[in-house]
Design an enzyme around this catalytic site. Sequence first.
Site, PDB file in Angstrom:
ATOM      1  N   HIS A 111      -0.370  -5.483  -5.578  1.00  0.00           N
ATOM      2  CA  HIS A 111      -0.894  -4.140  -5.856  1.00  0.00           C
ATOM      3  C   HIS A 111       0.259  -3.193  -6.165  1.00  0.00           C
ATOM      4  O   HIS A 111       1.355  -3.319  -5.614  1.00  0.00           O
ATOM      5  CB  HIS A 111      -1.765  -3.614  -4.709  1.00  0.00           C
ATOM      6  CG  HIS A 111      -1.063  -3.425  -3.393  1.00  0.00           C
ATOM      7  ND1 HIS A 111      -0.417  -2.256  -3.070  1.00  0.00           N
ATOM      8  CD2 HIS A 111      -0.934  -4.241  -2.321  1.00  0.00           C
ATOM      9  CE1 HIS A 111       0.086  -2.362  -1.837  1.00  0.00           C
ATOM     10  NE2 HIS A 111      -0.203  -3.558  -1.366  1.00  0.00           N
ATOM     11  N   ASP A 113      -0.123   0.310  -6.103  1.00  0.00           N
ATOM     12  CA  ASP A 113      -0.211   1.591  -5.417  1.00  0.00           C
ATOM     13  C   ASP A 113       0.552   1.534  -4.106  1.00  0.00           C
ATOM     14  O   ASP A 113       0.874   0.451  -3.600  1.00  0.00           O
ATOM     15  CB  ASP A 113      -1.672   1.980  -5.181  1.00  0.00           C
ATOM     16  CG  ASP A 113      -2.370   1.055  -4.187  1.00  0.00           C
ATOM     17  OD1 ASP A 113      -2.231  -0.180  -4.328  1.00  0.00           O
ATOM     18  OD2 ASP A 113      -3.048   1.559  -3.282  1.00  0.00           O
ATOM     19  N   ASP A 144       6.288  -3.106  -0.203  1.00  0.00           N
ATOM     20  CA  ASP A 144       4.831  -3.150  -0.135  1.00  0.00           C
ATOM     21  C   ASP A 144       4.223  -2.249  -1.199  1.00  0.00           C
ATOM     22  O   ASP A 144       4.076  -1.048  -0.982  1.00  0.00           O
ATOM     23  CB  ASP A 144       4.380  -2.707   1.259  1.00  0.00           C
ATOM     24  CG  ASP A 144       2.897  -2.795   1.471  1.00  0.00           C
ATOM     25  OD1 ASP A 144       2.221  -3.481   0.684  1.00  0.00           O
ATOM     26  OD2 ASP A 144       2.405  -2.161   2.425  1.00  0.00           O
ATOM     27  N   GLU A 178      -5.164  -0.693  -3.224  1.00  0.00           N
ATOM     28  CA  GLU A 178      -5.200  -1.496  -1.997  1.00  0.00           C
ATOM     29  C   GLU A 178      -4.891  -0.641  -0.772  1.00  0.00           C
ATOM     30  O   GLU A 178      -5.488  -0.822   0.290  1.00  0.00           O
ATOM     31  CB  GLU A 178      -4.202  -2.652  -2.105  1.00  0.00           C
ATOM     32  CG  GLU A 178      -4.350  -3.711  -1.009  1.00  0.00           C
ATOM     33  CD  GLU A 178      -3.606  -3.395   0.266  1.00  0.00           C
ATOM     34  OE1 GLU A 178      -3.889  -4.036   1.296  1.00  0.00           O
ATOM     35  OE2 GLU A 178      -2.725  -2.502   0.249  1.00  0.00           O
ATOM     36  N   GLU A 179      -3.971   0.314  -0.925  1.00  0.00           N
ATOM     37  CA  GLU A 179      -3.591   1.153   0.215  1.00  0.00           C
ATOM     38  C   GLU A 179      -4.644   2.195   0.558  1.00  0.00           C
ATOM     39  O   GLU A 179      -4.521   2.897   1.566  1.00  0.00           O
ATOM     40  CB  GLU A 179      -2.255   1.845  -0.072  1.00  0.00           C
ATOM     41  CG  GLU A 179      -1.081   0.910  -0.307  1.00  0.00           C
ATOM     42  CD  GLU A 179      -0.644   0.138   0.930  1.00  0.00           C
ATOM     43  OE1 GLU A 179      -1.380   0.163   1.935  1.00  0.00           O
ATOM     44  OE2 GLU A 179       0.415  -0.491   0.880  1.00  0.00           O
ATOM     45  N   HIS A 443       4.799   0.991   5.198  1.00  0.00           N
ATOM     46  CA  HIS A 443       3.981   2.144   5.577  1.00  0.00           C
ATOM     47  C   HIS A 443       4.763   3.201   6.348  1.00  0.00           C
ATOM     48  O   HIS A 443       4.217   4.265   6.631  1.00  0.00           O
ATOM     49  CB  HIS A 443       2.743   1.746   6.407  1.00  0.00           C
ATOM     50  CG  HIS A 443       1.756   0.923   5.664  1.00  0.00           C
ATOM     51  ND1 HIS A 443       0.435   0.807   6.062  1.00  0.00           N
ATOM     52  CD2 HIS A 443       1.862   0.161   4.552  1.00  0.00           C
ATOM     53  CE1 HIS A 443      -0.209   0.011   5.227  1.00  0.00           C
ATOM     54  NE2 HIS A 443       0.655  -0.401   4.295  1.00  0.00           N
TER      55      HIS A 443
END
Length: 482
Positions: A111, A113, A144, A178-179, A443
């Site tokens: 992903h 995003d 990520d 996805e996030e 994150h």
Amino acid sequence: MTLDDRPTRPATPADLLDRLRDSVRDGLPAAIADLSTLVRIPSVSWDGFDPAHVEASAAEVARLLTELDVFDTVVVDRVEIPGAQGVLGQPAVFARRAARGGKPTILLYAHHDVQPPGDEADWQTPPFEPTVIGDRLYGRGAADDKAGVIAHVAAIRALVEATGDPELGIAVFIEGEEEFGSRSFGALLAKHRDLLAADVIVVADSDNWNVTTPSLTVGLRGNAAFTLTIATLDHASHSGMFGGAAPDAMLAAVRLLATLHDDDGAVAVEGMRAHEQSVPAFDEERLREEAALLDGVRSIGRGEILHRLWAQPAITVTGIDAPSVQNASNTLLPKVSVKISARVAPGQDAREAFEAVRAHLEAHAPFGAHLAFSNVDCGNPFLVDTSGWAVDEALTAMHEAWGEEPRLVGVGGSIPFIAQLNDTFPDAHVLVTGVEDPDTRAHSPNESLHLGVLHRAVLTEAVLLARLGGAVELGAASRDGE
């Protein structure tokens, strides 16, 4: 299946392995440059952030895939979010080349995003300015999961350089939200099912045991997230005049939320289940270091640490709407809203787990407080079938690329769409790989990517693609798709 009893696979021919190693090594500067370009695009998919950045990120991913010159089609698309009439999800990128000569097709997922950066004061470098410090590249999305995107791109580049035009079928799905809960994922799957159909699915969105030992993720917890509003008063009242007799919502919320855990910090909700499985050794000191526990703070829960992280439920209050300390007044609050994230152990349906939490909260609401549940988002856990031939191929590729025996691991986080992929393509073998490591801090502020891990992850995927494309005689099971 364990690493000790898996079948022995023929090695990748030494000359091909050397060519792949050379191609990956020589292509690494370009891969890091491409990754840096993506990191500079602040593609936060959450509401409240400029969606133009996600569109720019999708366009850049499409450019990278197009310039590989191996795909029959490259498409950027977005669809309406189910249940949100007229609201489109974020743009995803799709690509596909047809298989030839009876070779299988592999679907590569990542992903583009990213999470919001949070308070930039907590970053040692600007979050959207990729910065190399030592052997790590810092920036939001550096690991990520824009590194997952680049791992796919760089592996295909290396494959083509080392072997020429492959007969292997390759499909690519680079998601754009996805996030933010993959809200349009199911609709995208339905619309592009033929474009994505594959024999093997590689999801490059997980981590590794450490920077020198690879992991194949075979278990993922699910999630049940929701907003809970606790109300006790029709309007705010003076705390001096009515405090001590009228229950305020904050008092009710604190008491109610405390019932979700027992004195050891383990989940105390009847109906949320654990999954029975053996786990590797993992001591308290490693947890303390990787999770950044403060001095004197002890771990919560019971049992082996990795069993708590991989196979037991967890409940976290991740947000609260209430006056800030700066804006606090002597007032009894009429209502408080909190965001609750429940992690669901493999083997339990996420909706069943949510209903168990709901029933617990309703049964324990203090002082007759009124409860309202909204924004419910459930994603099921997933267990990989480790008996499949593609698992053996992935483990072989990891060993050849890293020079270390890979670990079969679980992950405490959730990737709910994997269950959707498995439901849509039930005959496909799912492989969950990644480019993260224990110091990645996905994150969190100061997210980073270990460049050595990126190098070995790209080589792993290049070797896997070469093996699936015919570099090694894989046996009847893989040829027949069994």
